[in-house]
Write a protein that holds these residues in place. Structure first.
Motif, mmCIF file in Angstrom:
data_model
loop_
_atom_site.group_PDB
_atom_site.id
_atom_site.type_symbol
_atom_site.label_atom_id
_atom_site.label_comp_id
_atom_site.label_asym_id
_atom_site.label_seq_id
_atom_site.Cartn_x
_atom_site.Cartn_y
_atom_site.Cartn_z
ATOM 1 N N THR A 18 0.903 -1.212 0.021
ATOM 2 C CA THR A 18 -0.015 -0.034 0.067
ATOM 3 C C THR A 18 1.039 1.054 -0.073
ATOM 4 O O THR A 18 0.702 2.194 -0.718
ATOM 5 N N GLU A 19 1.805 1.308 1.067
ATOM 6 C CA GLU A 19 2.822 2.580 0.937
ATOM 7 C C GLU A 19 3.609 2.795 -0.475
ATOM 8 O O GLU A 19 3.933 3.733 -0.798
ATOM 9 N N LYS A 21 2.689 1.617 -3.333
ATOM 10 C CA LYS A 21 1.928 2.099 -4.417
ATOM 11 C C LYS A 21 1.546 3.781 -4.133
ATOM 12 O O LYS A 21 1.511 4.315 -5.357
ATOM 13 N N LEU A 22 1.364 4.095 -3.039
ATOM 14 C CA LEU A 22 1.130 5.419 -2.783
ATOM 15 C C LEU A 22 2.299 6.446 -3.057
ATOM 16 O O LEU A 22 2.056 7.503 -3.787
ATOM 17 N N MET A 23 3.391 5.949 -2.619
ATOM 18 C CA MET A 23 4.669 6.769 -2.866
ATOM 19 C C MET A 23 4.981 6.863 -4.308
ATOM 20 O O MET A 23 5.469 7.839 -5.002
ATOM 21 N N ASN A 24 4.763 5.613 -5.186
ATOM 22 C CA ASN A 24 5.066 5.685 -6.630
ATOM 23 C C ASN A 24 4.146 6.598 -7.219
ATOM 24 O O ASN A 24 4.592 7.343 -8.288
ATOM 25 N N GLU A 25 2.765 6.814 -6.840
ATOM 26 C CA GLU A 25 1.828 7.776 -7.195
ATOM 27 C C GLU A 25 2.319 9.293 -7.273
ATOM 28 O O GLU A 25 2.230 10.036 -8.125
ATOM 29 N N LEU A 26 2.751 9.296 -5.911
ATOM 30 C CA LEU A 26 3.121 10.780 -5.619
ATOM 31 C C LEU A 26 4.319 11.230 -6.630
ATOM 32 O O LEU A 26 4.598 12.367 -7.028
ATOM 33 N N CYS A 27 5.414 10.083 -6.560
ATOM 34 C CA CYS A 27 6.519 10.491 -7.392
ATOM 35 C C CYS A 27 6.222 10.841 -8.857
ATOM 36 O O CYS A 27 6.380 11.795 -9.725
ATOM 37 N N HIS A 28 5.328 9.868 -9.393
ATOM 38 C CA HIS A 28 4.862 10.231 -10.726
ATOM 39 C C HIS A 28 3.911 11.405 -11.030
ATOM 40 O O HIS A 28 4.230 12.237 -11.953
ATOM 41 N N LYS A 29 3.432 11.907 -9.947
ATOM 42 C CA LYS A 29 2.533 13.096 -9.925
ATOM 43 C C LYS A 29 3.453 14.282 -10.067
ATOM 44 O O LYS A 29 3.139 15.127 -10.939
ATOM 45 N N GLN A 88 6.861 -6.065 13.447
ATOM 46 C CA GLN A 88 6.271 -4.762 14.050
ATOM 47 C C GLN A 88 7.242 -3.774 14.507
ATOM 48 O O GLN A 88 7.125 -2.613 14.357
ATOM 49 N N GLY A 89 8.332 -4.329 15.251
ATOM 50 C CA GLY A 89 9.328 -3.416 15.622
ATOM 51 C C GLY A 89 9.933 -2.834 14.620
ATOM 52 O O GLY A 89 10.304 -1.457 14.756
ATOM 53 N N PHE A 90 10.531 -3.277 13.653
ATOM 54 C CA PHE A 90 11.060 -2.741 12.514
ATOM 55 C C PHE A 90 10.118 -1.779 11.859
ATOM 56 O O PHE A 90 10.665 -0.828 11.136
ATOM 57 N N TRP A 91 8.845 -1.951 11.640
ATOM 58 C CA TRP A 91 8.079 -1.148 10.949
ATOM 59 C C TRP A 91 7.465 0.132 11.947
ATOM 60 O O TRP A 91 7.727 1.080 11.023
ATOM 61 N N ASP A 92 7.728 0.031 13.060
ATOM 62 C CA ASP A 92 7.614 1.081 13.982
ATOM 63 C C ASP A 92 8.818 1.989 13.772
ATOM 64 O O ASP A 92 8.649 3.214 13.608
ATOM 65 N N MET A 93 10.026 1.483 13.432
ATOM 66 C CA MET A 93 11.378 2.312 13.360
ATOM 67 C C MET A 93 11.377 3.114 12.053
ATOM 68 O O MET A 93 11.710 4.112 12.059
ATOM 69 N N ILE A 94 10.865 2.474 10.973
ATOM 70 C CA ILE A 94 10.982 3.135 9.651
ATOM 71 C C ILE A 94 9.645 3.993 9.598
ATOM 72 O O ILE A 94 9.644 4.738 8.580
ATOM 73 N N PHE A 95 8.416 3.837 10.296
ATOM 74 C CA PHE A 95 7.471 4.447 10.180
ATOM 75 C C PHE A 95 7.795 6.165 10.322
ATOM 76 O O PHE A 95 7.035 7.027 9.633
ATOM 77 N N TYR A 96 8.594 6.419 11.026
ATOM 78 C CA TYR A 96 9.003 7.842 11.047
ATOM 79 C C TYR A 96 9.270 8.465 9.848
ATOM 80 O O TYR A 96 9.124 9.613 9.570
ATOM 81 N N GLN A 97 10.344 7.604 9.056
ATOM 82 C CA GLN A 97 10.725 8.004 7.839
ATOM 83 C C GLN A 97 9.677 8.137 6.738
ATOM 84 O O GLN A 97 9.676 8.931 5.757
#
Length: 218
Positions: A18-19, A21-29, A88-97
């Protein structure tokens, strides 16, 4: 997206999908805006390119690394077990970025609305991490194993570099001290040699002036 009641590898794969796809759409836009829209100054173009570059780098590095951990967890491979709680711990860590990248795109929207002049205040990145619904009556997950080990290894590596740097500095200082001591010793030896030479010359002059030598001269 509806949250799962349990932590599974499929759930985290869906998060990444999901993330991404959203980021690629923003980059294309924003690539389209940069190429087609007129009146964008060079500074604004620089901000757009920087945001797109950071986002694509994040997708190619962090998400790829995370999917590798998901595979390790699902296939139970690797020297150490990777648990779902570790994901879950790794996801929490990269979610700030991830939040920071979304805020960067929001700031580009403000820049565009302000006729490509920088707004006075940039958006502040939220510090809330992504929430995942744990199993009912489950204890709080503990982040450990491979991910925890990676973080500790980075800290230990920094400590070792500091110790090596201090040791190298100490060796250099000892070399300087040794050179200084040798130099002082050499100076003292030279001074003693000069003093002995002067003393010898003085004694020689005294002998030359004895009464016997004076009488012989007469």
């Amino acid at each position: 997206m509806q949250m799962s009641s349990t932590l599974t590898t499929d759930y985290f794969r869906e998060l990444v999908h999901t993330e991404t796809k959203l980021m690629n759409e923003l980059c294309h836009k924003w690539t389209h805006i940069m190429d087609k829209e007129s009146g964008i100054n060079e500074e604004a173009i620089g901000h757009i390119r920087s945001t797109i570059g950071k986002t694509q780098l994040f997708i190619n590095q962090r998400f790829k690394q995370f999917i590798g951990l998901v595979d390790d967890c699902e296939l139970k491979r690797g020297p150490k077990e990777t648990k779902v709680e570790d994901l879950q711990g790794f996801w929490d860590m990269i979610f700030y970025q991830i939040q920071d990248l979304h805020q960067s795109f929001q700031w580009l929207n403000q820049l565009k609305d302000n006729d490509w002049r920088e707004p006075e205040v940039k958006p502040v990145v939220s510090k809330r991490a992504a929430k995942v619904v744990p199993k009912p009556n489950a204890s709080k997950p503990i982040v450990r194993s491979k991910i925890r080990e990676q973080i500790l290894n980075l800290k230990n590596k920094k400590c070792e570099q500091t110790v090596e740097k201090n040791s190298s500095f100490g060796e250099k200082e000892n070399q300087k001290l040794e050179i200084s001591v040798n130099s002082e010793a050499t100076k003292k030896l030279e001074t003693k040699g000069i003093e002995k030479h002067c003393e010898s010359m003085a004694n020689s002059n005294v002998l030359k002036r004895t009464p016997l030598r004076v009488a012989l001269k007469k």
